[in-house]
Scaffold this active site. Structure first.
Site, PDB file in Angstrom:
ATOM      1  N   LYS A   1       0.766  -1.234  -0.052  1.00  0.00           N
ATOM      2  CA  LYS A   1       0.077  -0.027  -0.394  1.00  0.00           C
ATOM      3  C   LYS A   1       0.786   1.285  -0.110  1.00  0.00           C
ATOM      4  O   LYS A   1       0.308   2.220  -0.565  1.00  0.00           O
ATOM      5  CB  LYS A   1      -1.062  -0.121   1.222  1.00  0.00           C
ATOM      6  CG  LYS A   1      -2.054  -1.065   1.057  1.00  0.00           C
ATOM      7  CD  LYS A   1      -3.141  -1.027   1.747  1.00  0.00           C
ATOM      8  CE  LYS A   1      -4.509  -2.063   1.710  1.00  0.00           C
ATOM      9  NZ  LYS A   1      -3.929  -3.432   1.782  1.00  0.00           N
TER      10      LYS A   1
HETATM   11  C1  LIG Z   1      -4.552  -4.453   1.073  1.00  0.00           C
HETATM   12  C2  LIG Z   1      -3.856  -5.861   0.972  1.00  0.00           C
HETATM   13  C3  LIG Z   1      -4.209  -6.963   0.051  1.00  0.00           C
HETATM   14  C4  LIG Z   1      -5.379  -6.514  -0.575  1.00  0.00           C
HETATM   15  O1  LIG Z   1      -5.382  -5.577  -1.912  1.00  0.00           O
HETATM   16  P1  LIG Z   1      -6.623  -5.133  -2.664  1.00  0.00           P
HETATM   17  O2  LIG Z   1      -6.136  -3.954  -3.610  1.00  0.00           O
HETATM   18  O3  LIG Z   1      -7.550  -4.695  -1.540  1.00  0.00           O
HETATM   19  O4  LIG Z   1      -6.844  -6.359  -3.577  1.00  0.00           O
HETATM   20  C5  LIG Z   1      -3.446  -8.121  -0.013  1.00  0.00           C
HETATM   21  N1  LIG Z   1      -2.393  -8.142   0.805  1.00  0.00           N
HETATM   22  C6  LIG Z   1      -2.044  -7.199   1.551  1.00  0.00           C
HETATM   23  C7  LIG Z   1      -0.872  -7.570   2.419  1.00  0.00           C
HETATM   24  C8  LIG Z   1      -2.701  -6.067   1.761  1.00  0.00           C
HETATM   25  O5  LIG Z   1      -2.097  -5.214   2.624  1.00  0.00           O
END
Ligand SMILES: *Cc1c(COP(=O)(O)O)cnc(C)c1O
Length: 483
Positions: free
Chosen positions: A123
């Site tokens: 993120k």
């Molecule tokens: C947020 C997250 C996801 C999922 O990603 P999306 O964009 O919501 O599909 C997968 N793995 C981790 C470690 C995350 O923090």
């Protein structure tokens, strides 16, 4: 740096998937987040990069490529020089030169490490850009924002790191008290900046989300504090994620005549994999996009049979994927439903009244042209961490392990071993040390820059699960309320 060419010389505008909110430009969409008709903003057309540009991408610096790939979506709002400065600043905080390095773990099988940012999850890749964009646009308009968000773990810390110490925004992150992992909580509560506020809510993650929605639904509060959100319904949070699909293809030789890659993506809210779809719509050769789900398998069902009925949320060892409604899926639906907002409205109304909907066979077939989907249970996740560690010495976090297991299933079921398979590694294993240790016997240490995380002081405010009390707590601390 050469200028990118978007075909058609008009600025891209953003329209709502539900067709009843005003069309906006990139800057407005950044500040608005969710469209006022409840829909999600998408570009009114897909800009493509010039065919002569792709082969020049090999070996270029990540930030440089990021500007090229995102520019057609921004052009006409922010100045190119400002945009380049924001993007370079965003990636200066990553601890790996290539930002998103590929590591080979098997024949034609790679993981793309997206966890070299400040909070150890993918993120950061988008959130760091978002923080810089907010700063720039707010200074230009001489405005302030109050960011509120709910988190079960990764989103909160990434958002806090992106806006800490910035002059024009306060950030309030609600987390369910005692229900996040200790690493995740400390990554939020040990940040020492006057504009960062952690609220520990006496309730669950769903309660936190409802409180955030409640604040947005109070129009006078929303306007008074100039509220904004940071989850992946914001177009500006999804777009920067399209870039690493391009850098992966460049590194694998695809853009210089090699076979097109497949990407397998551990999926929750469908933001990350939708970013792969954006790259493909821009003209990037992508063989296939593979949705990897844990036992929360609504997406596996919808891609297999069109069945999009909500179930119960199951708690798993990959908590960032424990989700029933994948908000960004609406953006893909809009395209496969011929960009007809009435069709989207119809399905979303059904979702509300009947807790789900059924897609027809034609729509399912269209989805299947580009996507596959696999569900991976808890035992298989642990087995995958264990097997990959034993065979290669590499430690997967549980989210990435769901991706690797789904990728292996896809490779076996299709018999295709010619197109490279890239699994997106969404978190560092040290973020989920218990599951990793259970599977492999090895407890992954935190990287040096976080080694003292357990010694740092924590700052948070306890609040009850009560909207009025939470709004009072926010208003008491937000700088904007004082001016
Ligand atoms: C947020 C997250 C996801 C999922 O990603 P999306 O964009 O919501 O599909 C997968 N793995 C981790 C470690 C995350 O923090």
């Amino acid at each position: 740096m050469t200028a990118s060419v978007a075909h058609g010389d008009e600025t891209v505008r953003y329209i709502s998937t539900r067709g009843e909110a005003p069309a906006l430009n990139f800057e407005d969409v950044l500040l608005e987040g969710l469209a006022r008709d409840g829909g999600l903003y998408v570009p009114d057309r897909w800009p493509t990069l010039d065919a002569t540009q792709w082969p020049t991408f090999r070996g270029r610096h990540y930030a440089d490529l990021a500007c090229e790939v995102m520019w057609p979506f921004v052009d006409g709002t922010i100045q190119r020089g400002d945009f380049e400065r924001i993007v370079c600043g965003a990636y200066s905080r990553f601890r790996h030169q290539s930002i998103a390095p590929l590591v080979q773990i098997g024949p034609n099988l790679w993981v793309m490490e997206l966890f070299h940012g400040p909070t150890l999850a993918f993120k950061d890749v988008a959130m760091q850009v978002l923080g810089g964009l907010f700063d720039h646009v707010l200074s230009k308009r001489d405005a302030r924002l109050t960011i509120v968000g709910a988190t079960s773990g990764d989103t909160g810390s990434a958002a806090i790191e992106a806006v800490r110490g910035r002059d024009r925004a306060d950030i309030f992150i609600l987390h369910p008290k005692g229900r996040t992992s200790e690493v995740q909580r400390r990554q939020m509560t040990t940040v020492d900046a006057a504009n960062v506020h952690n609220l520990a809510v006496g309730g669950t993650f769903d309660d936190c989300q409802d409180l955030v929605k409640g604040m947005f639904n109070d129009a006078s509060f929303r306007d008074r504090l100039n509220l904004s959100g940071v989850n992946s319904i914001n177009w500006a949070r999804v777009l920067p994620q399209a870039v690493y699909y391009v850098t992966a293809a460049a590194q694998l030789g695809t853009l210089n005549g090699g076979p097109a890659p497949r990407f397998c993506v551990p999926t929750g809210n469908f933001g990350d994999i939708y970013a792969g779809y954006i790259a493909a719509q821009m003209g990037l050769p992508v063989e296939r996009l593979i949705v990897a789900s844990n036992s929360n398998d609504i997406l596996t069902r919808v891609f297999a049979t069109g069945d999009h009925m909500l179930g119960q949320v199951h708690a798993t060892m990959s908590p960032s994927m424990d989700i029933q409604i994948s908000s960004n899926f609406e953006r893909l639906l809009f395209d496969v439903l011929d960009r007809d907002p009435r069709k989207v409205q119809h399905l979303m109304a059904q979702l509300k009244t009947d807790r789900g909907f059924q897609l027809d066979a034609g729509t399912v077939a269209k989805l299947g042209e580009r996507f596959s989907a696999h569900r991976v249970d808890e035992a298989e996740t642990l087995d995958t961490i264990r097997a990959v560690h034993r065979q290669t010495g590499y430690l997967l976090d549980p989210h990435t392990a769901v991706g690797v297991a789904a990728a292996q299933r896809e490779m076996q079921s299709t018999g295709n071993d010619a197109n490279p398979m890239v699994v997106l590694a969404t978190a560092h294993p040290a973020k989920f040390p218990d599951a990793v240790e259970e599977a492999s016997g090895v407890r992954p240490p935190l990287p040096d820059f976080l080694a003292d995380l357990y010694d740092r002081d924590e700052r948070m405010t306890d609040v009850p699960n009560d909207l009025t009390a939470v709004m009072q707590a926010v208003e008491a601390k937000a700088a904007i309320a004082a001016v």
